[in-house]
Design an enzyme around this catalytic site. Structure first.
Site: not given
Ligand code: PEP
Length: 227
Positions: A6, A84, A187
């Site tokens: 994403n 989201h 993350s």
């Molecule tokens: C996301 O945008 O769906 C996401 C999980 O972001 P990150 O991996 O930066 O936490």
């Protein structure tokens, strides 16, 4: 195993072209890239599987700033993220609108990654299960092209990751309610991917920050491919 990138509001056509020209996903893992709208056409031309980050529930109409399934299909886009947490947090997305987006996209022939997950306050109040049940029920019945992304809001972009046991528990609940693959998001990085992805109920990952560099995203895809 499915690993989805994403890219949020990062990477115009130039950076998209450069990333995808240098990205070779390993064998044995499904990979989809979700660039911003303005980079979709460039991304599709790379031959990789491309999803949008959002899609509307009408075929066309006076909906400024939205994009339809018809337009995405014409571009050669294969699917879309819906619901989201950043859409919910900043743009008024609700369980109901996320559900409408998901059902319409599925009916139109797009694949869907529908996101859900509790906030930190909801987890601390012991409401995780209720929130997951409520968000999931708004998405309707299972569908061959529907995938859920469990993304605890407190873990997105914060560097805090759900423990493998927390992910396994939430995914187990989701799978007991809806028989579809469930990705973990929040993350995911090269150094925690293998442990999270090796949980029995974790079918892949939705990756934000660590998907922006070819090296770190490839490392996550390799961790998935090696399981
Ligand atoms: C996301 O945008 O769906 C996401 C999980 O972001 P990150 O991996 O930066 O936490």
């Amino acid at each position: 195993m499915l690993i989805a990138a994403n890219w949020k509001m990062y990477k115009g056509p130039g950076e998209t072209r450069a990333f995808l020209a240098g990205f070779e996903p390993p064998e044995g893992v499904g990979v989809v890239i979700c660039p911003p709208f303005g980079s979709l056409e460039t991304a599709v031309a790379s031959g990789h599987a491309i999803y949008a980050q959002n899609v509307h529930w009408e075929d066309e109409g006076a909906f400024t700033g939205e994009v339809s399934t018809k337009i995405l299909l014409e571009l050669g886009v294969q699917g879309s993220i819906v619901g989201h947490s950043e859409r919910r947090q900043y743009f008024g997305e609700t369980d109901e609108t996320a559900g409408k987006r998901a059902r319409h996209a599925l009916e139109a022939g797009l694949e869907v990654i529908a996101c859900l997950g509790e906030t930190e306050a909801e987890r601390e109040a012991g409401e995780t299960e209720d929130v997951v049940r409520r968000q999931l029920s708004a998405l309707g019945p299972p569908h061959a092209n529907l995938v859920i992304a469990y993304e605890p809001v407190w873990a997105i972009g914060t560097g805090k990751t759900a423990t493998p046991a927390q992910a396994q528990e939430a995914h187990g609940l989701i799978k007991s309610l809806l028989d579809v693959p469930v990705l973990y998001g929040g993350s995911v990085k090269p150094d925690n991917a293998a442990e999270l992805l090796s949980q029995g109920h974790v079918d892949g990952a939705l990756v934000g920050g660590a998907s922006l560099e070819v090296e770190s995203f490839t490392a996550i895809c390799q961790a998935a491919a090696s399981l």
